[in-house]
Scaffold this active site. Sequence first.
Site, PDB file in Angstrom:
ATOM      1  N   HIS A 131     -17.339   8.399  -0.491  1.00  0.00           N
ATOM      2  CA  HIS A 131     -16.596   7.816  -1.410  1.00  0.00           C
ATOM      3  C   HIS A 131     -14.958   7.417  -0.975  1.00  0.00           C
ATOM      4  O   HIS A 131     -14.271   7.080  -1.565  1.00  0.00           O
ATOM      5  CB  HIS A 131     -16.108   8.981  -2.720  1.00  0.00           C
ATOM      6  CG  HIS A 131     -17.406   9.115  -3.711  1.00  0.00           C
ATOM      7  ND1 HIS A 131     -18.620   9.852  -3.015  1.00  0.00           N
ATOM      8  CD2 HIS A 131     -17.708   8.927  -4.778  1.00  0.00           C
ATOM      9  CE1 HIS A 131     -19.526   9.953  -4.104  1.00  0.00           C
ATOM     10  NE2 HIS A 131     -18.864   9.238  -5.018  1.00  0.00           N
TER      11      HIS A 131
ATOM     12  N   TYR B 195      -7.631 -14.786   3.220  1.00  0.00           N
ATOM     13  CA  TYR B 195      -6.262 -14.810   4.035  1.00  0.00           C
ATOM     14  C   TYR B 195      -6.496 -14.894   5.554  1.00  0.00           C
ATOM     15  O   TYR B 195      -5.621 -14.658   6.225  1.00  0.00           O
ATOM     16  CB  TYR B 195      -5.272 -13.655   3.559  1.00  0.00           C
ATOM     17  CG  TYR B 195      -6.303 -12.471   3.432  1.00  0.00           C
ATOM     18  CD1 TYR B 195      -6.261 -11.794   4.727  1.00  0.00           C
ATOM     19  CD2 TYR B 195      -6.589 -11.942   2.250  1.00  0.00           C
ATOM     20  CE1 TYR B 195      -7.133 -10.334   4.522  1.00  0.00           C
ATOM     21  CE2 TYR B 195      -7.309 -10.790   2.270  1.00  0.00           C
ATOM     22  CZ  TYR B 195      -7.620  -9.838   3.133  1.00  0.00           C
ATOM     23  OH  TYR B 195      -8.212  -8.837   3.236  1.00  0.00           O
TER      24      TYR B 195
ATOM     25  N   CYS C  84      -8.423   4.502   1.066  1.00  0.00           N
ATOM     26  CA  CYS C  84      -9.180   4.366   2.268  1.00  0.00           C
ATOM     27  C   CYS C  84      -8.631   5.203   3.255  1.00  0.00           C
ATOM     28  O   CYS C  84      -7.448   5.592   3.180  1.00  0.00           O
ATOM     29  CB  CYS C  84      -9.354   2.962   3.024  1.00  0.00           C
ATOM     30  SG  CYS C  84      -9.972   1.683   1.725  1.00  0.00           S
TER      31      CYS C  84
ATOM     32  N   ASN D  31     -18.015  11.087   3.057  1.00  0.00           N
ATOM     33  CA  ASN D  31     -17.758  12.359   2.102  1.00  0.00           C
ATOM     34  C   ASN D  31     -17.858  13.555   3.281  1.00  0.00           C
ATOM     35  O   ASN D  31     -18.661  13.569   4.121  1.00  0.00           O
ATOM     36  CB  ASN D  31     -18.867  12.726   1.184  1.00  0.00           C
ATOM     37  CG  ASN D  31     -18.572  11.722  -0.070  1.00  0.00           C
ATOM     38  OD1 ASN D  31     -17.391  11.174  -0.346  1.00  0.00           O
ATOM     39  ND2 ASN D  31     -19.688  11.697  -1.136  1.00  0.00           N
TER      40      ASN D  31
ATOM     41  N   ASP E  31       0.782  -1.278   0.146  1.00  0.00           N
ATOM     42  CA  ASP E  31       0.013   0.138  -0.087  1.00  0.00           C
ATOM     43  C   ASP E  31       0.926   1.322  -0.171  1.00  0.00           C
ATOM     44  O   ASP E  31       1.961   1.060   0.775  1.00  0.00           O
ATOM     45  CB  ASP E  31      -0.699  -0.007   1.248  1.00  0.00           C
ATOM     46  CG  ASP E  31      -1.965  -0.900   1.118  1.00  0.00           C
ATOM     47  OD1 ASP E  31      -2.059  -1.917   0.267  1.00  0.00           O
ATOM     48  OD2 ASP E  31      -2.951  -0.714   1.904  1.00  0.00           O
TER      49      ASP E  31
ATOM     50  N   GLU F  30      -4.183   0.495  -1.990  1.00  0.00           N
ATOM     51  CA  GLU F  30      -3.077  -0.727  -2.722  1.00  0.00           C
ATOM     52  C   GLU F  30      -2.387  -0.374  -4.042  1.00  0.00           C
ATOM     53  O   GLU F  30      -3.131   0.372  -4.671  1.00  0.00           O
ATOM     54  CB  GLU F  30      -3.914  -1.892  -2.851  1.00  0.00           C
ATOM     55  CG  GLU F  30      -4.909  -2.487  -1.743  1.00  0.00           C
ATOM     56  CD  GLU F  30      -6.394  -2.043  -1.684  1.00  0.00           C
ATOM     57  OE1 GLU F  30      -6.628  -0.747  -2.243  1.00  0.00           O
ATOM     58  OE2 GLU F  30      -7.147  -2.576  -1.197  1.00  0.00           O
TER      59      GLU F  30
HETATM   60  O1  LIG Z   1      -8.690  -4.087   1.738  1.00  0.00           O
HETATM   61  C1  LIG Z   1      -8.375  -3.007   1.648  1.00  0.00           C
HETATM   62  C2  LIG Z   1      -9.012  -1.792   1.690  1.00  0.00           C
HETATM   63  O2  LIG Z   1      -8.803  -1.484   0.356  1.00  0.00           O
HETATM   64  C3  LIG Z   1      -6.575  -2.873   1.824  1.00  0.00           C
HETATM   65  O3  LIG Z   1      -6.110  -4.020   1.772  1.00  0.00           O
HETATM   66  C4  LIG Z   1      -6.058  -2.163   2.897  1.00  0.00           C
HETATM   67  O4  LIG Z   1      -4.948  -2.337   2.860  1.00  0.00           O
HETATM   68  C5  LIG Z   1      -6.580  -2.127   4.371  1.00  0.00           C
HETATM   69  O5  LIG Z   1      -6.929  -3.704   4.460  1.00  0.00           O
HETATM   70  P1  LIG Z   1      -6.015  -4.655   5.465  1.00  0.00           P
HETATM   71  O6  LIG Z   1      -5.909  -4.048   6.849  1.00  0.00           O
HETATM   72  O7  LIG Z   1      -6.821  -5.892   5.548  1.00  0.00           O
HETATM   73  O8  LIG Z   1      -4.856  -4.779   4.828  1.00  0.00           O
HETATM   74 MG   LIG Z   2      -4.347  -4.446   2.847  1.00  0.00          MG
HETATM   75 MG   LIG Z   3      -7.653  -5.834   1.207  1.00  0.00          MG
END
Ligand SMILES: O=C(CO)[C@H](O)[C@H](O)COP(=O)(O)O
Ligand SMILES: [Mg+2]
Ligand SMILES: [Mg+2]
Length: 221
Positions: A144, A91, A54, A102, A29, A182
């Site tokens: 969003h 996983y 996010c 928003n 990320d 990501e």
């Molecule tokens: O799914 C996701 C949100 O876009 C991504 O993987 C983000 O990295 C957060 O999720 P996580 O803590 O599971 O890695």
């Molecule tokens: Mg992630």
């Molecule tokens: Mg993810």
Amino acid sequence: MSLESALQSLKRGEFVLLFDSAGRENEIDMVVAAEFVTPEHVARMRQYAGGLLCIAIDNNFAKSLELKYMHEILADSSISNKEMIMGLAPYGDHPTFSLSVNHYQTYTGITDKDRSLTIREMANIFNVENKQKKFASSFKTPGHVPLLIASKGLLAARQGHTEMSVYLAQVAGLTPVTAICEMMDAETYSALSVDKAEKFAKQNGIPLIDGKELLEYAKVH
Ligand SMILES: O=C(CO)[C@H](O)[C@H](O)COP(=O)(O)O
Ligand SMILES: [Mg+2]
Ligand SMILES: [Mg+2]
């Protein structure tokens, strides 16, 4: 990995790249501290990462906003199709998604300007007295930018990019709110590989953090 260079980068309002682990999402990320986010940051994440942008927030902060996980909200709702509610991802982790928001002063909510306002204002809420009241009066949902709630107990509980990015912000002495996205690969239509991410990091002078090393660090600090 030099954690120090990553912390310095975050403190300067610059990016770090964050790899979770081969046995988890196997994703990298782009991460930046939410308090510094500008339209330029959002444009860079859109251009060079391309995943879902996010906001990751600390668990106590989420509690103070009376936020719940989306899978909890849906389970308590009267929606049909409850069998669709995600339990564990392939996983093994529960998703950290909560509401998507928003800021009330955005227009469509999706432009670089709008999303940076939403992200930055989420960090600003952390510093006000009545967080919940300010949050409820400043944001609309659905929106969003998905909010992600870091697990209680942080890295001891879950080792996702949500928890690792919030931990990094805390160690850097910053507001525990990050913008994360990501990194995707337009050649393979999959997530960017660690090799390609290392090349990108070197070419652009961005620190790349290996989740495994961060977990080792967290165990002794
Ligand atoms: O799914 C996701 C949100 O876009 C991504 O993987 C983000 O990295 C957060 O999720 P996580 O803590 O599971 O890695
Ligand atoms: Mg992630
Ligand atoms: Mg993810």
